[in-house]
Structures are given as structure tokens and as C-alpha cells.
Scaffold this active site. Sequence first.
Site, PDB file in Angstrom:
ATOM      1  CG  HIS A 117      98.791  47.856  -8.615  1.00 24.11           C
ATOM      2  ND1 HIS A 117      98.354  48.507  -9.757  1.00 24.11           N
ATOM      3  CD2 HIS A 117      98.352  46.576  -8.728  1.00 24.11           C
ATOM      4  CE1 HIS A 117      97.682  47.647 -10.520  1.00 24.11           C
ATOM      5  NE2 HIS A 117      97.668  46.461  -9.917  1.00 24.11           N
ATOM      6  CG  HIS A 172      97.192  56.134 -10.450  1.00 23.58           C
ATOM      7  ND1 HIS A 172      98.551  55.954 -10.516  1.00 23.58           N
ATOM      8  CD2 HIS A 172      96.702  55.795 -11.686  1.00 23.58           C
ATOM      9  CE1 HIS A 172      98.879  55.525 -11.730  1.00 23.58           C
ATOM     10  NE2 HIS A 172      97.782  55.421 -12.449  1.00 23.58           N
TER      11      HIS A 172
END
Length: 355
Positions: free
Chosen positions: A139, A141
Amino acid sequence: MALWRMMMPPKYQLLALLAFAVAMVFLENQIQKLEESRGKLERAIARHEVRAVDDRHVQEGLREVTADEEDDVVVIYNRVPKTASTSFTNIAYDLCSKNRYHVLHINTTKNNPVMSLQDQVRFVKNVTSWKEMKPAFYHGHVSFLDFTKFGVTKKPIYINVIRDPIERLVSYYYFLRFGDDYRPGLRRRKQGDKKTFDECVAAGGSDCAPEKLWLQIPFFCGHYSECWNIGSHWALEQAKYNLVNEYMLVGVTEELEDFVMMLEAALPRFFKGAAELYRTGKKSHLRKTSEKKPPTKESIARLQQSAIWKMENEFYEFALEQFQFARAHAVREKDGELYLLAQNFFYEKIYPKTT
């Protein structure tokens, strides 16, 4: 027959007709029960045949699902900022030990969502060949990365969550100034700026400008230069294409519980127990931005006049429609409780027949 009716008194004719109607209804009910019994018998036979075929394959060595194959799974959550991504990721962290998988945070310099070409190659190599970390939940951005460009045949499973574009921007605006209840002591980039979102919009500030809405489209569009050209219609269409073709499931912040339930049903290897964990609300699954004030209708209307908002909102509505379509075929609500639908298909007419 006609002569018989003429000779029979009218009241007996009526009784005969009623008796005939009752007999027909009874016969129809019996036929329907026989059809239902036949259907159940066919399904039972089909299930027996499936089990027999499976057993035969195992015995003959034609069908072996090894632990390595079962665990050779990678899920990538390229999380969009301020979409409840921390809340959702914490569920993965809480479940990783119990469900036996690894969670890895992709931490890019200055949270840059675009990787250099050499980093793209390194990342693809890590994800596909780092066996010690599989099964894995990555995970971060980072914008969508197409693994097929690098010759990968087995691609990772992409998932994501998006949010109403204005609500996301408002949340991010106050997050930069006041932080949230997850790490309240951490100093944020805009700390000390007391200007409200409405005041920012009225003054034409850069932190609340329509250009700041342009984020969810490029995150789904990917690592192409056009994805990051604000207002690009090509980027919008590419983001839609990727959402439909490259993501297993994309949820929305406003309906996060449904998203979690569907993931648990689709990927129990990772998310078994996720729905219950979400409902209990323990630890930090509900992260909230501090000092957030809802924008006025005037501020919202001003942002909605921009072409950028219209495109981002079009993408959000597109994603919401896809999610609700998938949910309608997977989840039901009864007495205020959500539940998953049972398996709604079976196999039949399996040949050659087992002996």
C-alpha cells in the site's frame, strides 16, 4: 359431453367445474413440486460429480494446488490521500499475522505518486520475485502501474477506494493544517494557518483551487505524462478504462463497510475477519481530520463551476456506479444488517462420466 352438461342441473354443473378447477390446481402444485425435486436432484448429482472429478484428478496427480501456488498472491492498494485509506490499511495490519501474509508500505520521497522508470523496474521486480514476502499486501500513495509493460504475465490484484472530490479536498485542506486523531502530535505542513476552507475559496487561494481536485483521475490513469495534465479528457478515459479492466474492486469512502465485506468474500486469504473487525471499530479504524468545517453551499457551487470538478466528479460517479453494480449482485440488507449472498451457480452435465 355437451349432452351431459344439458342433462345435469346448473348447481351440479357449478360443483363439477369447481371440483375440476381444484383438481387442476392440485395437479399444478404437484408438478411444480416434482420440478423442484428434480432440480434439487440434478444439483446434488452435479455436486457429487464435481467431487468425483476432483478426487480423480487428485489421485491421478492431474490437479495439485500447492501451498506455493496458493500463497503466490500480491494485492496492491495504491491509496488516494484522504479517502479513509489509513483506516482501511490498519485493518490489513491487524489481520496479517492471523491470516499469514505480509503488509508493506510503499514510502516514496515526498509522497511523489510517480516513480522514475528505474524505480518502476525495481518495484515490479520486487513485487513479482520477492518470494519471502508473499503473499503480500502493498500500500502507498502511488499511481497505477501497468505490470504488463515490463513483461510480467501474472499481474498483482489492484484494489482502491475513492471519495467525493470536494469532500476529499476539504478533508485534505484541514488535514494539512490541523492533522487528525491518528497522530495528533505530528506537525503538519500548513500548521498555524487558521484560514477556513470557505475563506480560502472566497480569496481564490491556491490550496482550495479547482486544480487541487485533480488527483483521483491521475492516480487511476497511471504513469503516463498525459495523466498529470490537469483537465485532460484522455486521462479521464484512461482512468475509467483502468478502473474497469485492471482493478478487482474499487470502493467508495461513503460505503466502506460494504467494500470491506465484499473483499472478505472475494479474498478471504487476506481479509477473513475484516468485516467484523471494521464493525467493532477497535484501535484506529476510524481516522478523523481535526477542526474540519463543512464548506458552505456558495463555496461548493463555486468549485462545481469548474471543468476540473466536472471531470473528477464524472470519474467518481462512474466508480460509484461500478461499485454499486457489483454490490447489488453480492450484498443484501435485512433488518438493518448487511449479509453476503450465497453461491448462486453450480456445475452440471459433466462429461465424461465417472465410473
